[in-house]
Design a protein around this motif. Structure first.
Motif, PDB file in Angstrom:
ATOM      1  N   UNK A   1       0.851  -1.170   0.000  1.00  0.00           N
ATOM      2  CA  UNK A   1       0.000   0.000   0.000  1.00  0.00           C
ATOM      3  C   UNK A   1       0.898   1.235   0.000  1.00  0.00           C
ATOM      4  N   UNK A   2       0.580   2.199  -0.838  1.00  0.00           N
ATOM      5  CA  UNK A   2       1.355   3.434  -0.882  1.00  0.00           C
ATOM      6  C   UNK A   2       0.496   4.588  -0.402  1.00  0.00           C
ATOM      7  N   UNK A   3       1.153   5.660   0.044  1.00  0.00           N
ATOM      8  CA  UNK A   3       0.429   6.843   0.495  1.00  0.00           C
ATOM      9  C   UNK A   3      -0.078   6.692   1.909  1.00  0.00           C
ATOM     10  N   UNK A   4      -0.823   7.690   2.325  1.00  0.00           N
ATOM     11  CA  UNK A   4      -1.358   7.716   3.679  1.00  0.00           C
ATOM     12  C   UNK A   4      -2.608   6.864   3.790  1.00  0.00           C
ATOM     13  N   UNK A   5      -2.870   6.431   4.980  1.00  0.00           N
ATOM     14  CA  UNK A   5      -4.135   5.766   5.246  1.00  0.00           C
ATOM     15  C   UNK A   5      -5.248   6.796   5.136  1.00  0.00           C
ATOM     16  N   UNK A   6      -6.404   6.351   4.797  1.00  0.00           N
ATOM     17  CA  UNK A   6      -7.530   7.253   4.689  1.00  0.00           C
ATOM     18  C   UNK A   6      -7.872   7.817   6.066  1.00  0.00           C
ATOM     19  N   UNK A   7      -8.139   9.107   6.133  1.00  0.00           N
ATOM     20  CA  UNK A   7      -8.479   9.755   7.401  1.00  0.00           C
ATOM     21  C   UNK A   7      -9.839   9.258   7.870  1.00  0.00           C
ATOM     22  N   UNK A   8      -9.987   9.056   9.171  1.00  0.00           N
ATOM     23  CA  UNK A   8     -11.276   8.619   9.694  1.00  0.00           C
ATOM     24  C   UNK A   8     -12.348   9.680   9.445  1.00  0.00           C
ATOM     25  N   UNK A   9     -13.544   9.231   9.164  1.00  0.00           N
ATOM     26  CA  UNK A   9     -14.611  10.175   8.844  1.00  0.00           C
ATOM     27  C   UNK A   9     -15.796  10.050   9.786  1.00  0.00           C
ATOM     28  N   UNK A  10     -15.866   9.000  10.590  1.00  0.00           N
ATOM     29  CA  UNK A  10     -17.023   8.782  11.456  1.00  0.00           C
ATOM     30  C   UNK A  10     -16.937   9.545  12.764  1.00  0.00           C
ATOM     31  N   UNK A  46      11.657  20.757  19.605  1.00  0.00           N
ATOM     32  CA  UNK A  46      11.607  19.632  18.670  1.00  0.00           C
ATOM     33  C   UNK A  46      10.152  19.201  18.469  1.00  0.00           C
ATOM     34  N   UNK A  47       9.930  18.444  17.422  1.00  0.00           N
ATOM     35  CA  UNK A  47       8.591  17.898  17.182  1.00  0.00           C
ATOM     36  C   UNK A  47       8.178  17.032  18.370  1.00  0.00           C
ATOM     37  N   UNK A  48       9.100  16.249  18.892  1.00  0.00           N
ATOM     38  CA  UNK A  48       8.787  15.382  20.034  1.00  0.00           C
ATOM     39  C   UNK A  48       8.393  16.212  21.256  1.00  0.00           C
ATOM     40  N   UNK A  49       9.127  17.277  21.529  1.00  0.00           N
ATOM     41  CA  UNK A  49       8.817  18.126  22.687  1.00  0.00           C
ATOM     42  C   UNK A  49       7.468  18.815  22.514  1.00  0.00           C
ATOM     43  N   UNK A  50       7.191  19.305  21.318  1.00  0.00           N
ATOM     44  CA  UNK A  50       5.912  19.956  21.064  1.00  0.00           C
ATOM     45  C   UNK A  50       4.770  18.953  21.204  1.00  0.00           C
ATOM     46  N   UNK A  54       1.743  19.049  23.934  1.00  0.00           N
ATOM     47  CA  UNK A  54       0.346  19.051  23.485  1.00  0.00           C
ATOM     48  C   UNK A  54      -0.411  17.824  24.000  1.00  0.00           C
ATOM     49  N   UNK A  55       0.323  16.845  24.535  1.00  0.00           N
ATOM     50  CA  UNK A  55      -0.307  15.608  24.985  1.00  0.00           C
ATOM     51  C   UNK A  55      -0.746  14.737  23.827  1.00  0.00           C
ATOM     52  N   UNK A  56      -0.013  14.847  22.716  1.00  0.00           N
ATOM     53  CA  UNK A  56      -0.342  14.097  21.503  1.00  0.00           C
ATOM     54  C   UNK A  56       0.908  13.382  21.003  1.00  0.00           C
ATOM     55  N   UNK A  57       0.751  12.564  19.996  1.00  0.00           N
ATOM     56  CA  UNK A  57       1.886  11.808  19.458  1.00  0.00           C
ATOM     57  C   UNK A  57       2.532  12.556  18.293  1.00  0.00           C
ATOM     58  N   UNK A  58       3.747  12.171  17.977  1.00  0.00           N
ATOM     59  CA  UNK A  58       4.407  12.760  16.811  1.00  0.00           C
ATOM     60  C   UNK A  58       3.666  12.362  15.531  1.00  0.00           C
ATOM     61  N   UNK A  59       3.079  11.188  15.521  1.00  0.00           N
ATOM     62  CA  UNK A  59       2.273  10.788  14.367  1.00  0.00           C
ATOM     63  C   UNK A  59       1.135  11.780  14.169  1.00  0.00           C
ATOM     64  N   UNK A  60       0.488  12.192  15.249  1.00  0.00           N
ATOM     65  CA  UNK A  60      -0.597  13.159  15.152  1.00  0.00           C
ATOM     66  C   UNK A  60      -0.067  14.528  14.707  1.00  0.00           C
TER      67      UNK A  60
END
Length: 172
Positions: A1-10, A46-50, A54-60
């Motif tokens: 699979x290439x590209x990003x996963x589809x964003x959740x819509x529900x 850094x992205x990790x520190x931010x 924010x209480x979120x993941x770097x993936x987010x």
């Protein structure tokens, strides 16, 4: 699979995907105001520190922004937008006042909004400087918008006979 996963819509937890995305974006921007506008500042964050702040993941993070520069750009526009809205609100309230009083009301509205939080000052006038050509272009464009707003007020004062006819660009 290439590209990003589809964003959740529900819906999840009673909120739509758009509401959850807006909330994540807000959390990143709020954390950026804390980190960029205070210690450690934009260049030492850094992205990790931010993400942690924010209480979120770097993936987010990467679902919302491409780079930390993108966050700074969005935050810079937001800080300027808050100040502009304060000035526009004051402008509406100052309708009909003599020029000197009107100018004082507008300046106080701007100064009150920008200085309400010292981190806003740092974002608008310090952290944005020298980051990249793109952000310098954005900073200058935002400054030009302020100049246009001031010139429009000066031109309106000229039309009312309260100010002399001249080019107010330099003064602005």
């Amino acid at each position: 699979m290439t590209g990003r996963l589809r964003a959740p819509t529900g819906r999840y937890g009673g909120r739509s995907a758009e509401e959850r995305q807006a909330e994540r974006r807000r959390r990143f921007l709020d954390a950026a105001l804390r980190l960029f506008g205070d210690t450690p500042g934009y260049r030492a964050t850094t992205v990790a520190a931010l993400s942690q702040a924010a209480g979120l993941s770097t993936r987010q993070f990467y679902e919302e922004f491409r780079t930390l520069e993108d966050v700074l750009a969005a935050l810079h526009l937001e800080v300027n937008g808050w100040a502009e809205q304060a000035v526009l609100d004051a402008l509406a309230a100052a309708e009909g006042l003599p020029l000197a009083e009107r100018v004082a009301v507008l300046f106080r509205a701007y100064a009150r909004d920008v200085t309400r939080d010292p981190r806003r000052i740092r974002i608008a006038f310090v952290e944005i400087i020298g980051v990249s050509a793109r952000l310098e272009e954005q900073r200058l464009a935002r400054r030009a918008r302020w100049v246009d707003l001031i010139r429009a007020e000066a031109d309106a004062a000229v039309a009312r006979g309260e100010a002399a006819v001249r080019d107010y660009r330099l003064a602005a």
